[in-house]
Design a protein around this motif. Structure first.
Motif, PDB file in Angstrom:
ATOM      1  N   VAL A 191      88.844  33.250 105.578  1.00  9.97           N
ATOM      2  CA  VAL A 191      88.728  31.882 105.053  1.00  9.97           C
ATOM      3  C   VAL A 191      87.267  31.554 104.736  1.00  9.97           C
ATOM      4  O   VAL A 191      86.955  30.928 103.715  1.00  9.97           O
ATOM      5  N   ALA A 192      86.364  31.968 105.626  1.00  8.96           N
ATOM      6  CA  ALA A 192      84.939  31.746 105.372  1.00  8.96           C
ATOM      7  C   ALA A 192      84.503  32.468 104.103  1.00  8.96           C
ATOM      8  O   ALA A 192      83.742  31.921 103.283  1.00  8.96           O
ATOM      9  N   LEU A 193      84.998  33.691 103.912  1.00  8.35           N
ATOM     10  CA  LEU A 193      84.675  34.437 102.689  1.00  8.35           C
ATOM     11  C   LEU A 193      85.184  33.707 101.456  1.00  8.35           C
ATOM     12  O   LEU A 193      84.495  33.649 100.423  1.00  8.35           O
ATOM     13  N   MET A 194      86.384  33.113 101.536  1.00  8.08           N
ATOM     14  CA  MET A 194      86.939  32.382 100.408  1.00  8.08           C
ATOM     15  C   MET A 194      86.059  31.179 100.049  1.00  8.08           C
ATOM     16  O   MET A 194      85.777  30.930  98.874  1.00  8.08           O
ATOM     17  N   HIS A 195      85.588  30.459 101.079  1.00  8.56           N
ATOM     18  CA  HIS A 195      84.729  29.293 100.805  1.00  8.56           C
ATOM     19  C   HIS A 195      83.391  29.716 100.212  1.00  8.56           C
ATOM     20  O   HIS A 195      82.895  29.079  99.258  1.00  8.56           O
ATOM     21  N   LEU A 204      73.593  32.930  98.963  1.00  5.64           N
ATOM     22  CA  LEU A 204      74.969  33.053  99.437  1.00  5.64           C
ATOM     23  C   LEU A 204      75.427  34.509  99.529  1.00  5.64           C
ATOM     24  O   LEU A 204      76.369  34.819 100.273  1.00  5.64           O
ATOM     25  N   GLU A 205      74.790  35.394  98.788  1.00  5.28           N
ATOM     26  CA  GLU A 205      75.241  36.781  98.734  1.00  5.28           C
ATOM     27  C   GLU A 205      75.223  37.474 100.097  1.00  5.28           C
ATOM     28  O   GLU A 205      76.189  38.172 100.449  1.00  5.28           O
ATOM     29  N   PRO A 206      74.170  37.337 100.928  1.00  2.00           N
ATOM     30  CA  PRO A 206      74.205  37.998 102.248  1.00  2.00           C
ATOM     31  C   PRO A 206      75.342  37.524 103.137  1.00  2.00           C
ATOM     32  O   PRO A 206      75.950  38.339 103.854  1.00  2.00           O
ATOM     33  N   SER A 207      75.649  36.242 103.105  1.00  2.16           N
ATOM     34  CA  SER A 207      76.759  35.741 103.917  1.00  2.16           C
ATOM     35  C   SER A 207      78.088  36.319 103.457  1.00  2.16           C
ATOM     36  O   SER A 207      78.957  36.649 104.280  1.00  2.16           O
ATOM     37  N   ILE A 208      78.263  36.467 102.149  1.00  3.81           N
ATOM     38  CA  ILE A 208      79.493  37.055 101.629  1.00  3.81           C
ATOM     39  C   ILE A 208      79.609  38.511 102.057  1.00  3.81           C
ATOM     40  O   ILE A 208      80.675  38.973 102.498  1.00  3.81           O
ATOM     41  N   ARG A 209      78.510  39.246 101.971  1.00  9.65           N
ATOM     42  CA  ARG A 209      78.541  40.661 102.356  1.00  9.65           C
ATOM     43  C   ARG A 209      78.783  40.806 103.853  1.00  9.65           C
ATOM     44  O   ARG A 209      79.456  41.750 104.294  1.00  9.65           O
ATOM     45  N   TYR A 210      78.255  39.897 104.629  1.00 10.69           N
ATOM     46  CA  TYR A 210      78.484  39.966 106.079  1.00 10.69           C
ATOM     47  C   TYR A 210      79.955  39.674 106.405  1.00 10.69           C
ATOM     48  O   TYR A 210      80.535  40.309 107.294  1.00 10.69           O
ATOM     49  N   CYS A 211      80.536  38.712 105.708  1.00 11.82           N
ATOM     50  CA  CYS A 211      81.961  38.422 105.923  1.00 11.82           C
ATOM     51  C   CYS A 211      82.824  39.631 105.547  1.00 11.82           C
ATOM     52  O   CYS A 211      83.784  39.972 106.261  1.00 11.82           O
ATOM     53  N   LEU A 212      82.484  40.291 104.451  1.00  9.37           N
ATOM     54  CA  LEU A 212      83.210  41.495 104.071  1.00  9.37           C
ATOM     55  C   LEU A 212      83.048  42.589 105.121  1.00  9.37           C
ATOM     56  O   LEU A 212      83.987  43.343 105.414  1.00  9.37           O
ATOM     57  N   HIS A 213      81.863  42.668 105.690  1.00 11.13           N
ATOM     58  CA  HIS A 213      81.606  43.659 106.744  1.00 11.13           C
ATOM     59  C   HIS A 213      82.451  43.375 107.982  1.00 11.13           C
ATOM     60  O   HIS A 213      82.997  44.300 108.601  1.00 11.13           O
ATOM     61  N   LYS A 214      82.570  42.108 108.342  1.00  7.56           N
ATOM     62  CA  LYS A 214      83.374  41.748 109.519  1.00  7.56           C
ATOM     63  C   LYS A 214      84.867  41.951 109.272  1.00  7.56           C
ATOM     64  O   LYS A 214      85.620  42.307 110.184  1.00  7.56           O
ATOM     65  N   ILE A 215      85.303  41.708 108.045  1.00  8.18           N
ATOM     66  CA  ILE A 215      86.714  41.911 107.728  1.00  8.18           C
ATOM     67  C   ILE A 215      87.055  43.399 107.703  1.00  8.18           C
ATOM     68  O   ILE A 215      88.169  43.803 108.038  1.00  8.18           O
ATOM     69  N   ASN A 257      81.463  48.979 103.626  1.00  2.98           N
ATOM     70  CA  ASN A 257      80.875  50.056 104.417  1.00  2.98           C
ATOM     71  C   ASN A 257      79.408  49.773 104.724  1.00  2.98           C
ATOM     72  O   ASN A 257      78.597  50.683 104.854  1.00  2.98           O
ATOM     73  N   LEU A 258      79.041  48.512 104.833  1.00  2.00           N
ATOM     74  CA  LEU A 258      77.656  48.107 105.053  1.00  2.00           C
ATOM     75  C   LEU A 258      77.222  48.501 106.459  1.00  2.00           C
ATOM     76  O   LEU A 258      77.933  48.267 107.436  1.00  2.00           O
ATOM     77  N   GLN A 259      76.039  49.128 106.561  1.00  9.81           N
ATOM     78  CA  GLN A 259      75.503  49.538 107.846  1.00  9.81           C
ATOM     79  C   GLN A 259      74.608  48.437 108.412  1.00  9.81           C
ATOM     80  O   GLN A 259      74.192  47.511 107.714  1.00  9.81           O
ATOM     81  N   ALA A 260      74.296  48.573 109.711  1.00  6.35           N
ATOM     82  CA  ALA A 260      73.469  47.550 110.374  1.00  6.35           C
ATOM     83  C   ALA A 260      72.078  47.503 109.786  1.00  6.35           C
ATOM     84  O   ALA A 260      71.474  46.434 109.658  1.00  6.35           O
ATOM     85  N   SER A 261      71.515  48.668 109.408  1.00  8.32           N
ATOM     86  CA  SER A 261      70.169  48.687 108.823  1.00  8.32           C
ATOM     87  C   SER A 261      70.138  47.973 107.479  1.00  8.32           C
ATOM     88  O   SER A 261      69.166  47.288 107.145  1.00  8.32           O
ATOM     89  N   GLU A 262      71.243  48.085 106.687  1.00  5.69           N
ATOM     90  CA  GLU A 262      71.304  47.378 105.412  1.00  5.69           C
ATOM     91  C   GLU A 262      71.408  45.883 105.630  1.00  5.69           C
ATOM     92  O   GLU A 262      70.845  45.087 104.862  1.00  5.69           O
ATOM     93  N   LEU A 263      72.131  45.479 106.665  1.00  6.13           N
ATOM     94  CA  LEU A 263      72.173  44.055 106.987  1.00  6.13           C
ATOM     95  C   LEU A 263      70.793  43.535 107.336  1.00  6.13           C
ATOM     96  O   LEU A 263      70.429  42.407 106.990  1.00  6.13           O
ATOM     97  N   LEU A 264      69.994  44.360 108.006  1.00 12.04           N
ATOM     98  CA  LEU A 264      68.642  43.946 108.373  1.00 12.04           C
ATOM     99  C   LEU A 264      67.785  43.733 107.140  1.00 12.04           C
ATOM    100  O   LEU A 264      66.970  42.814 107.071  1.00 12.04           O
TER     101      LEU A 264
END
Length: 599
Positions: free
Chosen positions: A174-178, A208-219, A223-230
């Protein structure tokens, strides 16, 4: 989240003016309004307390100007509805109420040790309040504002709903949809309007792009790694502060799990056990950051970001040293534990010294690039050789401190001996570089003899350092290549200074005769004319920028000049005039009786 029916009954102050004419459609640039308020009132530096206070003061002014006061004495609750909105400032009340609740939540999020359980409940409550205000703002804009304002209000409400779910760690789909809904609106709005508005919309999409990618990572759809999130967390913007806080918490948890398997710290053949979990986490954080400045793509990273990474590394190592010294103070009389802690402190200090040298070498590289083009990109500051001399002084001090630290132990291992020899060769190399730039500063001051002697001395030091580095088995190819280039530059510059000195010596008699011809017997010094005296000649009055001399624009203070004054009247006839005798008119003194006797 709250229901839409509850949102429409949000309680705010309402004026007693239902009979006023209602303006059909209002227009306001929501994103530009919020961005300007945020940047001017604290969020440029992440100060959410200041921004919350600004929102409170702004609401107070809106209440007063619209006569939305609570009344005197008893507090009366009023609701805002579509019929209440008669001008755009009513919409501003709802918008700033949402911003005040959101900034209060972010203020709690940025506490030094993080929000505790009670503060986290309050934080989520403020975010819920912000979601309700944002939903009400979107509903009112749909009915009372134009289509563009309504779209911006819808995107703002979607972002607030996504931020609430993001903080609650649930309903990631739902967060990803918003978040995607908000991004789609800003992408469309970024295609129209003026250039400033398009830039703001594109910046919002990037935030907004990092939050979307993080939501995709949690779902699990990424295939995002922790170093890429950093790396994503290196972006800036108020919309990313919640993401950064969440990312830091995730990274801290990952480090804690990884630090459980880290029991020893390796340095120059020594193995020091690490018993404190906090020390392990701090050292692990520094080692993860070191990968960013030592990886294959480190050269492509801008210098300012690498310097910021160095600052984070220093902070992590200092934090580790603080934990080590705290353990030393509580170690008691256990000699074995103290020796291990002293050794660990020494090893961490040595690694910190090595990173300090690497950071200063990066500063030297940046300064050399500026010196090569003489002016930076903004054409503001001239880089001088004296700045490089100062940097090499720091490098010599860092190398001496590191060498003393390594040589302080009793039993030395072969790795320590080779490391000390490498420090000695680096000292010679830094001395050669420093001498070279001292010579360059003398050359710019046209002191040929001093510059020639210093260039020769720098060449000798560079050759000695190169000879010692060739005897070592370490990976010093980069430094050896730099020293070879330095030897060639010293040789060429010494030849240039020698030739310039001979040319100036040959020109000396001509300059002397010219100076004698300009001499004056009255002692007046012949100086170059001022700019105001030679306006018909196209010639610079500033002179050479490399020579420290005052520009000759106008004489100041101005010289004394003769000015006319009132004439002086001289009475020349006074000495030749014969005045009449007036003795007979003078009163005679009468003498008394005694005076006549003694006469």
């Amino acid at each position: 989240m709250g229901k839409e029916s509850e949102v429409s009954a949000m309680e705010v102050e309402d004026p007693k003016s239902n009979s006023d004419p209602i303006v059909p459609k209002f227009s306001t640039n929501v994103l530009q309004l919020l961005k300007s308020a945020q940047m001017q009132h604290g969020l440029r530096h992440g100060d959410y307390t200041r921004y919350r206070r600004y929102c409170t003061a702004r609401l107070r002014r809106l209440y007063k100007s619209l006569k939305f006061t609570h009344g005197r004495g008893k507090y009366s609750k009023k609701t805002i509805s579509e019929s209440t909105v008669t001008e755009v400032r009513f919409l501003h009340i709802v918008l700033y109420s949402a911003e005040r609740a959101w900034s209060h939540a972010m203020e709690k999020r940025q506490l030094p040790d993080g929000p505790n359980a009670r503060q986290r409940i309050y934080l989520i409550g403020r975010l819920r309040k912000a979601v309700k205000w944002a939903a009400l703002f979107s509903q009112l804009c749909t009915a009372k504002a134009d289509s563009r304002t309504s779209l911006e209000a819808e995107a703002y409400a979607s972002y607030m709903k996504g931020s609430l779910l993001f903080e609650q760690d649930k309903n990631w789909d739902v967060a990803l949809m918003h978040f995607k809904s908000a991004r789609a609106v800003y992408e469309e709005l970024g295609k129209y309007g003026d250039l400033d508005n398009q830039i703001l919309c594109r910046e919002r999409v990037e935030e907004l792009e990092p939050s979307i990618r993080y939501c995709l990572h949690k779902i699990g759809h990424s295939n995002l790694q922790a170093s890429e999130l950093l790396h994503i967390g290196d972006m800036e913007g108020p919309a990313l502060d919640l993401f950064k806080a969440k990312l830091e918490a995730v990274m801290a948890e990952a480090r804690s799990q990884q630090a459980a398997s880290m029991t020893e710290f390796h340095w120059l053949g020594h193995r020091f056990p690490i018993s404190n979990a906090k020390t392990r986490v701090a050292i692990l954080k520094a080692q993860e950051l070191e990968k960013d400045i030592r990886g294959p793509s480190a050269d492509s990273v801008p210098a300012d970001k690498r310097l910021a990474t160095f600052d984070k590394i220093f902070s992590a190592y200092h934090e580790a040293r603080g934990y080590i010294r705290a353990d030393l103070s509580t170690a008691g009389s256990a000699e074995n534990v103290k020796d291990e802690l002293y050794g660990l402190d020494k090893a961490v200090s040595a690694v910190l010294g090595e990173r300090t040298i690497e950071r200063n070498l990066l500063l030297v590289k940046v300064a050399k690039s500026k010196l090569a083009r003489r002016r930076d990109e903004k054409n503001e500051k001239v880089t001088k050789p004296e700045e490089l001399v100062r940097l090499y002084d720091l490098l010599l001090q860092n190398t001496a401190d590191l060498s003393d630290l390594v040589s302080s132990g009793r039993d030395k291992k072969p790795e320590e001996v080779s490391f000390a020899e490498e420090c000695e060769s680096k000292t010679l190399a830094f001395r050669a570089e420093r001498c070279f730039y001292v010579a360059k500063s003398y050359s710019m001051a046209e002191k040929r003899a001093e510059a020639y002697a210093l260039y020769c001395r720098a060449r000798d030091l560079a050759e000695d350092a190169l000879r010692k580095l060739k005897m070592l088995n370490g990976n010093n190819q980069t430094m050896m290549k730099d020293l070879e280039g330095l030897c060639n530059e010293c040789r060429s510059n010494s030849c240039i200074e020698h030739a310039m000195g001979i040319m100036e010596e040959k020109r000396a008699p001509d300059n002397l005769s010219k100076g004698i011809s300009n001499m004056s017997l009255t002692g007046d010094k012949q100086l170059e004319k001022f700019l105001t005296e030679k306006l018909d000649v196209y010639e610079s009055a500033v002179g050479d920028p490399n020579v420290k001399s005052a520009p000759r624009i106008v004489a100041f203070p101005p010289a004394f000049t003769a000015v006319p004054r009132n004439p002086i009247v001289l009475d020349l006839a006074f000495d030749v005039i014969d005045f009449p005798a007036i003795e007979n008119r003078m009163k005679k003194d009468r003498k008394g009786f005694i005076s006549r006797i003694f006469g």
